[in-house]
Design a protein around this motif. Structure first.
Motif, mmCIF file in Angstrom:
data_model
loop_
_atom_site.group_PDB
_atom_site.id
_atom_site.type_symbol
_atom_site.label_atom_id
_atom_site.label_comp_id
_atom_site.label_asym_id
_atom_site.label_seq_id
_atom_site.Cartn_x
_atom_site.Cartn_y
_atom_site.Cartn_z
ATOM 1 N N LEU A 32 0.978 -1.133 -0.200
ATOM 2 C CA LEU A 32 -0.023 0.100 -0.096
ATOM 3 C C LEU A 32 0.726 1.331 0.047
ATOM 4 N N ALA A 33 0.832 1.902 -1.298
ATOM 5 C CA ALA A 33 1.652 3.156 -1.152
ATOM 6 C C ALA A 33 0.514 4.539 -0.833
ATOM 7 N N VAL A 34 1.188 5.367 0.007
ATOM 8 C CA VAL A 34 0.229 6.435 0.302
ATOM 9 C C VAL A 34 0.780 7.649 -0.147
ATOM 10 N N HIS A 35 0.033 8.599 -1.111
ATOM 11 C CA HIS A 35 0.852 9.793 -1.652
ATOM 12 C C HIS A 35 0.076 11.179 -1.176
ATOM 13 N N GLY A 36 0.779 12.195 -1.290
ATOM 14 C CA GLY A 36 0.216 13.321 -1.026
ATOM 15 C C GLY A 36 0.060 13.882 0.479
ATOM 16 N N GLN A 37 -0.658 14.845 0.567
ATOM 17 C CA GLN A 37 -0.895 15.347 2.176
ATOM 18 C C GLN A 37 -1.781 14.343 3.009
ATOM 19 N N TRP A 38 -1.356 13.953 4.084
ATOM 20 C CA TRP A 38 -2.293 13.154 4.886
ATOM 21 C C TRP A 38 -3.483 13.956 5.460
ATOM 22 N N THR A 39 -4.683 13.664 4.958
ATOM 23 C CA THR A 39 -6.071 14.074 5.234
ATOM 24 C C THR A 39 -6.954 13.242 6.147
ATOM 25 N N ARG A 40 -8.159 13.799 6.449
ATOM 26 C CA ARG A 40 -9.116 12.763 7.012
ATOM 27 C C ARG A 40 -9.781 11.911 6.037
ATOM 28 N N HIS A 41 -9.744 12.390 4.793
ATOM 29 C CA HIS A 41 -10.076 11.701 3.671
ATOM 30 C C HIS A 41 -9.381 10.477 3.220
ATOM 31 N N THR A 42 -7.912 10.950 3.510
ATOM 32 C CA THR A 42 -6.786 9.942 3.239
ATOM 33 C C THR A 42 -6.947 8.793 4.220
ATOM 34 N N ALA A 43 -7.162 9.287 5.752
ATOM 35 C CA ALA A 43 -7.443 8.481 6.866
ATOM 36 C C ALA A 43 -8.467 7.357 6.540
ATOM 37 N N VAL A 44 -9.489 7.708 6.016
ATOM 38 C CA VAL A 44 -10.872 6.961 5.857
ATOM 39 C C VAL A 44 -10.202 5.956 4.519
ATOM 40 N N ASP A 45 -9.677 6.341 3.555
ATOM 41 C CA ASP A 45 -9.376 5.461 2.432
ATOM 42 C C ASP A 45 -8.220 4.383 2.988
ATOM 43 N N VAL A 46 -7.209 4.866 3.575
ATOM 44 C CA VAL A 46 -6.205 3.731 4.263
ATOM 45 C C VAL A 46 -6.978 2.917 5.272
ATOM 46 N N TYR A 47 -7.841 3.515 6.087
ATOM 47 C CA TYR A 47 -8.608 2.421 6.894
ATOM 48 C C TYR A 47 -9.372 1.354 6.006
ATOM 49 N N ASP A 48 -9.988 1.688 5.056
ATOM 50 C CA ASP A 48 -10.667 0.784 4.261
ATOM 51 C C ASP A 48 -9.743 -0.187 3.669
ATOM 52 N N ALA A 49 -8.571 0.407 3.049
ATOM 53 C CA ALA A 49 -7.698 -0.666 2.317
ATOM 54 C C ALA A 49 -7.138 -1.369 3.473
ATOM 55 N N LEU A 50 -6.638 -0.961 4.624
ATOM 56 C CA LEU A 50 -6.104 -2.030 5.446
ATOM 57 C C LEU A 50 -6.929 -2.986 6.055
ATOM 58 N N ARG A 51 -8.232 -2.662 6.193
ATOM 59 C CA ARG A 51 -9.393 -3.667 6.598
ATOM 60 C C ARG A 51 -9.181 -4.770 5.500
ATOM 61 N N LYS A 52 -9.518 -4.476 4.245
ATOM 62 C CA LYS A 52 -9.585 -5.386 3.331
ATOM 63 C C LYS A 52 -8.310 -6.238 3.329
ATOM 64 N N ALA A 53 -6.971 -5.473 3.251
ATOM 65 C CA ALA A 53 -5.708 -6.195 3.343
ATOM 66 C C ALA A 53 -5.871 -7.447 4.307
ATOM 67 N N LEU A 54 -6.258 -7.131 5.702
ATOM 68 C CA LEU A 54 -6.189 -7.804 6.826
ATOM 69 C C LEU A 54 -7.221 -9.008 6.545
ATOM 70 N N ALA A 55 -8.335 -8.767 6.097
ATOM 71 C CA ALA A 55 -9.123 -9.838 5.509
ATOM 72 C C ALA A 55 -8.759 -10.820 4.854
ATOM 73 N N GLU A 56 -7.847 -10.434 3.833
ATOM 74 C CA GLU A 56 -7.163 -11.508 3.314
ATOM 75 C C GLU A 56 -6.063 -12.293 3.750
ATOM 76 N N GLN A 57 -5.725 -11.951 4.829
ATOM 77 C CA GLN A 57 -4.603 -12.801 5.855
ATOM 78 C C GLN A 57 -3.300 -12.748 5.149
ATOM 79 N N PRO A 58 -2.857 -11.820 4.684
ATOM 80 C CA PRO A 58 -1.570 -11.925 4.102
ATOM 81 C C PRO A 58 -0.365 -12.166 5.114
ATOM 82 N N SER A 59 0.668 -12.747 4.718
ATOM 83 C CA SER A 59 1.908 -12.809 5.437
ATOM 84 C C SER A 59 2.733 -11.537 5.872
ATOM 85 N N ALA A 60 2.367 -10.214 4.846
ATOM 86 C CA ALA A 60 2.989 -9.113 5.256
ATOM 87 C C ALA A 60 2.172 -8.116 4.389
ATOM 88 N N ILE A 61 2.207 -6.984 5.306
ATOM 89 C CA ILE A 61 1.851 -5.920 4.538
ATOM 90 C C ILE A 61 2.816 -4.628 4.460
#
Length: 270
Positions: A32-61
């Motif tokens: 997961l690569a995050v670009h630009g200024q950290w904002t509340r919108h970015t926080a929500v997007d990253v939250y969703d992306a991490l939630r989906k990534a953890l649901a896949e149970q990868p070995s590493a993020i």
């Protein structure tokens, strides 16, 4: 990359220019690569992306923050929440943050003692090398480039039974074989090319993936949604806890996770 939880509406909350998400060929590593200024919108997007990534149970993020600006360290709670959620999985995936050591964010993370549970790297290349050396090879079976013939499904089902003998996962065999049948049948009907089939063990789940040489992704839909048109991959959608599809350089990868228990929640991140 597309992903869908079984029984939930499809779609991504990614905002253009903020996030880039990629998967390894066997989905063992999510980047997961995050670009630009950290904002509340970015926080929500990253939250969703991490939630989906953890649901896949990868070995590493691997989280690349090289191109992210966060002078006040506002993103720190998100990375702490991601690490805590990862540690609740068995085995816990590595959560690796990549950022220059001179960044104020890294200084803040070290001041809070986050280096005890977050792995910090200067570059993504360093993180990839460290993760590759740590991944167990015994937790993966792969059938390489099966012919586009119905007999290939028999080979896949045999591999799932072999996985059960090696890993003792009888509760997952039936669902895994049903999902595999849907994946193989869909590839035969819509691609008609050689198939690479991968089975990976996660704690409490099996990850199944089919790669072929047809780049068109299947629609991520709920069964019966939209005008009575039959949905593709209805068994995958119904019997996996999460599934998705992504294009690769020579075709596509369609994957699904069959699990015996739910994934942990990601709380306190947004």
């Amino acid at each position: 990359m597309k992903a869908n939880r079984a029984g939930t509406p499809t779609g991504s909350r990614e905002r253009p220019g903020n996030l880039t998400i990629s998967h390894a060929a066997d989905n063992a590593v999510v980047e997961l690569a995050v670009h630009g200024q950290w904002t509340r919108h970015t926080a929500v997007d990253v939250y969703d992306a991490l939630r989906k990534a953890l649901a896949e149970q990868p070995s590493a993020i691997i989280i690349d923050l090289q191109e992210m600006s966060d002078l006040d360290g506002l993103s720190v709670p998100t990375w702490i929440a991601a690490s805590r959620a990862a540690m609740s999985l068995q085995p816990p995936p590595v959560v690796a943050l990549c950022a220059p050591p001179t960044r104020r964010l890294v200084t803040r993370l070290r001041q809070l003692g986050c280096a005890r549970f977050l792995t910090l790297f200067v570059t993504v290349g360093q993180a990839r090398a460290a993760v590759a050396n740590a991944l167990p090879l015994t937790d993966r079976l792969q059938l390489r480039w099966l012919p586009p013939h119905p007999d290939s499904l028999t080979a896949v089902h045999d591999a799932i039974r072999s996985a059960d003998r090696a890993w003792t996962v009888p509760a997952l065999v039936g669902a895994a074989q049903d999902v595999a049948r849907d994946l193989v049948t869909d590839s035969l009907e819509h691609a008609g090319t050689a198939m690479l089939f991968t089975i990976c063990r996660r704690r409490g789940s099996l990850y199944l993936a089919l790669r072929d040489h047809e780049p068109t992704l299947p629609p991520l839909r709920r069964p019966g949604a939209g005008g009575g048109t039959p949905a593709r991959l209805p068994v995958v959608n119904g019997r996996s806890c999460v599934w998705g599809a992504s294009t690769v350089h020579d075709g596509k990868l369609v994957w699904a996770v069959v699990r015996s228990r739910p994934a942990p929640a990601l709380s306190g991140a947004a």
